[in-house]
Scaffold this motif. Structure first.
Motif, PDB file in Angstrom:
ATOM      1  N   TYR A 103       1.315   6.425  -6.748  1.00 54.86           N
ATOM      2  CA  TYR A 103       0.301   7.129  -7.353  1.00 54.86           C
ATOM      3  C   TYR A 103       1.088   8.890  -6.744  1.00 54.86           C
ATOM      4  CZ  TYR A 103      -3.777  10.715  -6.568  1.00 54.86           C
ATOM      5  OH  TYR A 103      -4.150  11.513  -6.807  1.00 54.86           O
ATOM      6  N   GLU A 104       2.114   8.786  -6.322  1.00 56.32           N
ATOM      7  CA  GLU A 104       2.365  10.853  -5.414  1.00 56.32           C
ATOM      8  C   GLU A 104       3.207  11.310  -7.022  1.00 56.32           C
ATOM      9  OE1 GLU A 104       3.169  10.470  -1.843  1.00 56.32           O
ATOM     10  OE2 GLU A 104       1.627  10.421  -0.687  1.00 56.32           O
ATOM     11  N   ALA A 152       0.607  -1.071   0.283  1.00 55.73           N
ATOM     12  CA  ALA A 152      -0.130  -0.118  -0.075  1.00 55.73           C
ATOM     13  C   ALA A 152       0.934   1.210   0.224  1.00 55.73           C
ATOM     14  CB  ALA A 152      -0.972  -0.076   1.260  1.00 55.73           C
ATOM     15  N   ARG A 153       2.165   1.310   0.758  1.00 56.19           N
ATOM     16  CA  ARG A 153       2.983   2.357   0.586  1.00 56.19           C
ATOM     17  C   ARG A 153       2.845   2.311  -0.909  1.00 56.19           C
ATOM     18  NH1 ARG A 153       6.100   0.950   5.984  1.00 56.19           N
ATOM     19  NH2 ARG A 153       4.841  -0.273   5.418  1.00 56.19           N
ATOM     20  N   LYS A 207       0.698   3.522  -3.138  1.00 60.06           N
ATOM     21  CA  LYS A 207       0.535   5.630  -2.542  1.00 60.06           C
ATOM     22  C   LYS A 207       1.986   5.928  -2.891  1.00 60.06           C
ATOM     23  CE  LYS A 207      -0.367   8.652   0.390  1.00 60.06           C
ATOM     24  NZ  LYS A 207      -0.088   8.678   2.148  1.00 60.06           N
TER      25      LYS A 207
END
Length: 75
Positions: free
Chosen positions: A32-33, A25-26, A29
């Motif tokens: 995505y960023e 998940a990290r 994320k």
């Protein structure tokens, strides 16, 4: 004793799975960023290029109008 081993294995599996999913998940994320930052930069560049294109189109239009005017004057 066998049940205790099975229970400990299940608990350890759940813990490792949770840690793996949190790590994934990290990473997602972070990806995505990074992608969003690149997307935002591309949008800014696109807006700048649209403005430059508009400016050049206006210049061309002015040159065409000037050409048409001088063509009429010389005929």
């Amino acid at each position: 004793m066998h049940y205790l081993t099975l229970l400990l294995f299940a608990i350890a599996s759940i813990i490792f799975l949770r840690l793996y999913l949190l790590r994934r998940a990290r990473m997602i994320k972070f990806d995505y960023e990074v992608t969003k930052t690149k997307h935002d930069a591309l949008l800014k560049e696109y807006d700048l290029l649209k403005g430059a294109n508009r400016h050049l189109s206006d210049k061309i239009q002015n040159l065409v109008e000037f050409y048409e005017s001088t063509k009429e004057l010389t005929n």
